[in-house]
Design an enzyme around this catalytic site. Structure first.
Site, PDB file in Angstrom:
ATOM      1  N   SER A  25      -9.916  -0.574   7.504  1.00  0.00           N
ATOM      2  CA  SER A  25      -9.382  -0.381   6.165  1.00  0.00           C
ATOM      3  C   SER A  25      -8.670  -1.560   5.524  1.00  0.00           C
ATOM      4  O   SER A  25      -8.272  -1.455   4.365  1.00  0.00           O
ATOM      5  CB  SER A  25      -8.422   0.819   6.157  1.00  0.00           C
ATOM      6  OG  SER A  25      -9.165   1.998   6.336  1.00  0.00           O
TER       7      SER A  25
ATOM      8  N   LYS B 198       0.851  -1.201   0.000  1.00  0.00           N
ATOM      9  CA  LYS B 198       0.000   0.000   0.000  1.00  0.00           C
ATOM     10  C   LYS B 198       0.883   1.245   0.000  1.00  0.00           C
ATOM     11  O   LYS B 198       1.918   1.290   0.694  1.00  0.00           O
ATOM     12  CB  LYS B 198      -0.887  -0.029   1.241  1.00  0.00           C
ATOM     13  CG  LYS B 198      -1.915   1.098   1.365  1.00  0.00           C
ATOM     14  CD  LYS B 198      -2.802   0.854   2.604  1.00  0.00           C
ATOM     15  CE  LYS B 198      -3.864   1.940   2.752  1.00  0.00           C
ATOM     16  NZ  LYS B 198      -4.732   1.702   3.934  1.00  0.00           N
TER      17      LYS B 198
ATOM     18  N   SER C 163      -9.681   1.833   3.305  1.00  0.00           N
ATOM     19  CA  SER C 163      -8.820   2.610   2.451  1.00  0.00           C
ATOM     20  C   SER C 163      -7.803   1.768   1.667  1.00  0.00           C
ATOM     21  O   SER C 163      -7.153   2.284   0.762  1.00  0.00           O
ATOM     22  CB  SER C 163      -8.051   3.650   3.280  1.00  0.00           C
ATOM     23  OG  SER C 163      -7.268   3.018   4.246  1.00  0.00           O
TER      24      SER C 163
END
Lengths: 95, 475, 481
Positions: free
Chosen positions: C167, C68, C143
């Site tokens: 998330s 990420k 997210s």
């Protein structure tokens, strides 16, 4: 819930500038969120300790031994305005 | 109008002399090129985290012990949020409502609290670069950013500018002797700000206070406080009220100007620092802090006063531990002589002789404690006169050695043959008949002329008191 | 010959160790697959150039991984999904990625995400939304939307993401994969761009529970650079439980959810039944304060974020705008142009909650609710081994469906936020498919299992057994979405 003046004040504290349209939207959105969040204001939490630390650790310290610093050009590599080995910034408004 | 009294509190920042910064391993810097002691942590890059310096904690505990503070069994760090280029995270990690050190005392002043925090970076203003709309710029150097600080806040117990400066000196000396900081005001490792207000004498309420900053010497501290007290007194006596504000001291003019606030008063939005865990000083840490304390000025002053030394002499010695240790060695060797006599020799005659000869310190000089002890005893036992003693001392400073040898070599032994002395006294009286006449008429001071003549004749080897006595006998 | 890309990370690792699989060939196959990203899931791909030299592996024996874009990678662009860090290349690498590199896992690329991890749909990225591989008109969740999409969409064998209020778990649920949020403190946060410091945790997004265990084992550990990291005592072993006999599963009445989509409810109930079939016992529990989780979370997280994001000021790195004006103008212009709407909203909310006069009522009160929630879980765990809930109230919703109503978006986190507040570990595993409200192709539904702090091993063992029992094998399939 939250009015325009409060939003303006908070924006200043946070160094954000909102356009007129954004400001209006923000007042509405924050008011809606705060209305929901305000529910916790009604809870009886007398005598409850607020959580300030999640892990039950204490005294996590570092020995006072030097570690290598960044070479200066690495430190300034991302600087938007490097000058004479330092980070240039505009002055605050004339005093 | 009732008389106004001054109410003064001090806020002191002490830069700790650790090897590395408060929350990262960068070395502390001393006048180095800008930005050579930085890392992702103290530059506040995304994703970095602080880790506290163990030595800084220990130094803070030592300061707390020296100031007789209550040590918090558990203290935490807080974030103090504000935007400024010298604060890279846009928050300073500090301590808020649970500082590591609580109430304490140093001398006559109570300590409110002492806590740990990190120093800001340095900003140097540069002129505008020719940009059309530029209002000038600053260059930021992060070498200093993150240096460990202990902030000490006193209760408003001080009542005058001179008192404040003197207490600040005592604080400085106390912290210096701990070895935890250079505490140099000119260099910035010691910063003293003052909170000043006035109130009717006898009142318990506090008046509105102003905060004085940028006084970087004890002299300026005193001057700044004096100036502000005068201003407040004048204002209040004219019926005005004091506004709470921060005043910046200008060393060039000696005046204070209000810092035009860049915005309304800061709302620091303090909250507990989630990236750090609590400090819980262990028994061992507390014991080590206490044991690390040398005998500090306040304690030494008390001990010396107990030995009979005058307060100012005690203070002089307490602020110079090497000389104080030297004094104690001399006092022990001069067993039988009162310590206060020894102290007066060390802080008086010896200090003067060292200054004259441009020798740094007693302990670094050629005058061994034993030699000085012997010298003092010789004078006390009237084997040589006080004046001769000073001569011998100068010789000791120059060449070292033993006083007896010098006395012998220079022929400074006090006249012990009373017959010889009597003859000289009679001769002097005969040669100064008019002085003798004056004494008989009641002018006691005229004896000085005769004493002077005797001293010249004996090259100072006679004991002044004895000469006086012999003269009076023969009047 | 088996398609290399079908191997789980664990299977590939075992094959590499056994010498049956060439690591170089395996990694190359994945780089090629990743290059075919049509989901806008990657923001940066390792093309083998000099750029990635600082994060190159010395020996390659673990499946390559997608990271990420919230994890700092030295010399390699790291944006946190924000314009304000466009072009930013960190001078250091996060501990989590460093551990992956040291273990021999090459980084495939940096994945797209909601800006500064604020969001539940990956629609808050400054670099465009990520598309759900199951239906490209729908969101992958957020997210960590990019990290979930690459695993579900055949663009990476596994990935790491971050979870602050859900998330990792929620996008895992929306994308039909496994997502684990470990105990707070299990994995170092050093180098993980901070959103909410007391809540953020790194975690695996994988195809299987065993892969998650393998990845967790590599990542966990105390880090001297992170004072709040503890690691997992005893490390992590691969799970091998056969059934759920002897285990007690608490079903909280407050988190059974009245606002569940019907399809999600059906899968949830079916999974509860499956637990019983596998020998597990279902017990009703009560978490009285859990329903206030969203309220507490949306005070605490924005408050910490408002402070963590204050460093993006145009002074030392990242975007600078308005530098010809005075200092305040530079701050305001940089931040106003650099941050997206959701980030601004949360900064405003957080600043307000901490400001003078409001601290006690908001932040102070929220931290008390948090204590209560933690206590609720502790009490529940006295009588059960795990607490189970649906992961999300719905299946993946349409792009644009919830962007006009921030509060509606926040309510996505209803089931996941309490575990974050309590700091306990929780995993989402795919439990079935359901039609979205309003009809359409069936989409994955996640099942959440939470355990006491540091009980990851037991959690993984139970999740594994349940995973085997469920036998979820649906795939996004084809590019028709």
């Amino acid at each position: 819930m939250i009015d325009r003046d409060q939003v303006l004040h908070v924006a200043k504290l946070a160094r954000l500038r909102l356009s007129e349209a954004e400001m209006e939207k923000m007042v509405g959105e924050l008011s809606g969120i705060l209305e929901h969040v305000d529910r916790i204001g009604n809870l009886d939490l007398e005598g409850v300790e607020p959580t300030s630390h999640v892990v039950a650790l204490e005294n996590v310290l570092r020995a006072d031994e030097p570690r290598p610093s960044l070479p200066r050009d690495a430190a300034l590599a991302s600087a938007p305005e490097p000058e004479e080995g330092a980070f240039r910034v505009p002055s605050p408004q004339a005093e | 109008m009732a008389e106004l009294e001054a109410v003064i509190g001090l806020e002191i920042h002490v830069q700790l002399a650790t090897k590395t910064k408060m929350f990262c391993g960068c070395e502390l810097s001393f006048g180095d090129e800008p930005n050579v002691h930085t890392c992702p942590v103290c530059l506040a890059h995304p994703g970095v985290l602080p880790v506290p310096n163990e030595q800084a904690i220990r130094y803070a505990l030592q300061i707390g012990a020296a100031l007789n503070c209550e040590i918090a069994p558990r203290s935490i760090f807080h974030r103090k949020n504000y935007f400024y280029p010298d604060s890279p995270k846009a928050y300073q990690i500090s301590q808020y409502d649970i500082p590591i050190c609580g109430a304490g005392r140093l001398g006559d002043v109570r300590i409110h609290r002492a806590h740990l925090e990190e120093d800001a970076a340095k900003m140097v203003h540069v002129g505008s670069s020719g940009r059309i709309h530029g209002s000038g710029a600053s260059l930021v150097d992060f070498n200093r950013g993150g240096t460990p600080l202990v902030e000490i806040v006193t209760e408003p117990d001080l009542r005058g500018a001179a008192e404040a400066a003197e207490w600040a000196r005592l604080l400085r000396e106390t912290v210096r002797q701990l070895g935890v900081s250079d505490v140099n005001m000119e260099e910035g490792s010691l910063r003293v700000d003052a909170n000043v207000s006035v109130r009717p004498a006898g009142s318990e309420e506090l008046g509105t206070k102003t905060e004085l900053k940028n006084m970087n010497s004890f002299r300026f501290l005193q001057r700044g406080i004096e100036a502000e007290l005068a201003r407040q007194r004048e204002l209040v006596e004219a019926g005005g009220t004091v506004t709470q504000e921060t005043l910046h001291f200008d060393p060039a003019s000696g005046t204070l100007t209000p810092l035009r606030s860049k915005e309304e008063a800061h709302d620091y939005r303090y909250f507990p620092e989630p990236d750090l865990v609590p400090i819980v000083p262990t028994e061992e840490m507390l014991r080590e802090a206490r044991e690390a304390l040398p005998e500090l000025p306040v304690a030494r002053i008390e001990r010396y006063e107990g030995m009979g030394l005058a307060s100012d002499v005690a203070l002089t010695l307490a602020t110079d531990p090497e000389t104080a240790d030297y004094f104690e060695q001399v006092a022990e060797a001069a067993d039988g002589v009162e310590p206060k006599v020894v102290a007066n020799w060390v802080t008086g005659e010896l200090a003067a002789a060292l200054r004259q000869a441009e020798v740094e310190s007693a302990s670094g000089s050629k005058v061994s404690p034993d030699a000085l002890a012997n010298l003092v005893r010789l004078v006390q036992e009237k084997k040589i006169s006080h004046g001769s003693g000073k001569t011998v001392l100068a010789a000791l400073v120059e060449e070292g050695g033993e006083p007896e040898a010098i006395v012998e070599r220079e022929g400074l032994a006090q006249m012990s043959d009373s017959g010889e002395l009597e003859a000289i006294v009679e001769k002097a009286m005969a040669e100064n008949a008019d002085a003798v006449e004056k004494i008989r008429e009641g002018n006691g001071k005229a004896i000085g002329a005769i004493v002077g003549a005797v001293m010249r004749e004996t090259k100072g080897r006679a004991d002044g008191g004895e000469v006086n006595r012999l003269i009076r006998e023969r009047l | 010959m088996t398609n290399l890309l079908d191997l789980t990370a664990l299977a590939a690792h075992e094959a590499m160790v056994a010498g049956d699989l060439s690591a170089a060939e395996y990694t190359a196959a994945w780089r090629e697959a990743a290059a075919g990203d049509e989901l806008n899931a990657y923001l940066w791909l390792d093309q083998g150039g000099e750029e990635a030299s600082a994060i190159a592996v010395e020996r390659d024996c673990i499946a390559p991984i997608a990271v990420k874009d919230i994890f700092c990678t030295e010399g390699v662009p790291t944006t946190a999904g924000s314009r304000i860090l466009e072009g930013y290349r960190p001078p250091y690498t996060s501990t989590a990625v460093r551990k992956l590199i040291e273990a021999g896992a090459p980084v495939l690329g940096k994945t797209n995400m909601d800006e500064f991890a604020m969001g539940s749909s990956n629609e808050n990225s400054a670099y465009g939304p990520v598309l759900n591989p199951w239906d490209r008109e729908r969101v992958p969740g957020g997210s960590s939307g990019g990290s979930a999409a690459v695993v579900a969409g055949g663009l990476a064998p596994w990935s790491i993401g971050t979870d602050t209020g859900g998330s990792i778990r929620q996008p895992a649920a929306f994308c039909g994969i496994v997502g684990l949020k470990p105990t707070y403190g299990a994995i170092s946060r050093y180098g993980m761009i901070a959103f909410a410091s007391s809540l953020d945790q790194c975690g695996p997004l994988t195809r299987t529970v065993s892969d998650a265990a393998l990845l967790l084992g590599i990542l966990q550990g105390h880090d001297p650079c992170d004072s709040t990291s503890v690691g997992l005592e005893g490390g992590v072993s691969l799970p091998d439980r056969e059934d759920l006999s002897g285990l007690r599963f608490g079903v909280p009445e407050q988190l059974a959810g009245d606002d569940l989509d019907a399809g999600v409810r059906d899968v949830f109930e079916a999974t509860l039944k499956r637990i019983q079939d596998l020998g597990g016992e279902l017990i009703d529990v009560s978490l009285p304060s859990a329903e206030h989780g969203i309220s507490a979370y949306y005070v605490i997280a924005p408050a910490e974020a408002s402070s963590n994001l204050a460093r993006y000021d145009g002074v030392r790195y990242g975007m600078r705008k308005g530098g010809d004006g005075d200092l305040i103008e530079m701050y305001e212009t940089t931040r106003s142009e650099g941050f997206g709407a959701e980030v601004k909203r949360r900064i405003m909310l957080g600043t307000y909650a901490l400001s003078s006069g409001y601290y006690e009522a908001y932040y102070g009160q929220a931290q008390k609710v948090r204590t209560r929630i933690a206590e609720d879980f502790a009490k529940a765990f006295a009588g059960v081994d795990f607490v189970v809930t649906p992961t999300a109230p719905s299946v993946a919703f349409r792009l644009g469906e919830k962007t006009d109503d921030p509060l509606a978006m926040y309510l996505n986190d209803f089931f996941t936020v309490p575990m974050s507040l309590a700091g306990i570990p929780a995993i989402s595993i795919p439990a079935g498919l359901a039609e979205p409200e309003g009809g359409g192709r069936q989409l994955p539904v996640g099942f959440q299992i939470a355990a006491p702090a540091f009980a990851e091993q037991r959690l993984l063992d139970a999740a594994y057994a349940l995973e085997q029992g469920i036998g979820f094998d649906a795939r996004p399939g084809g590019s028709d979405g």
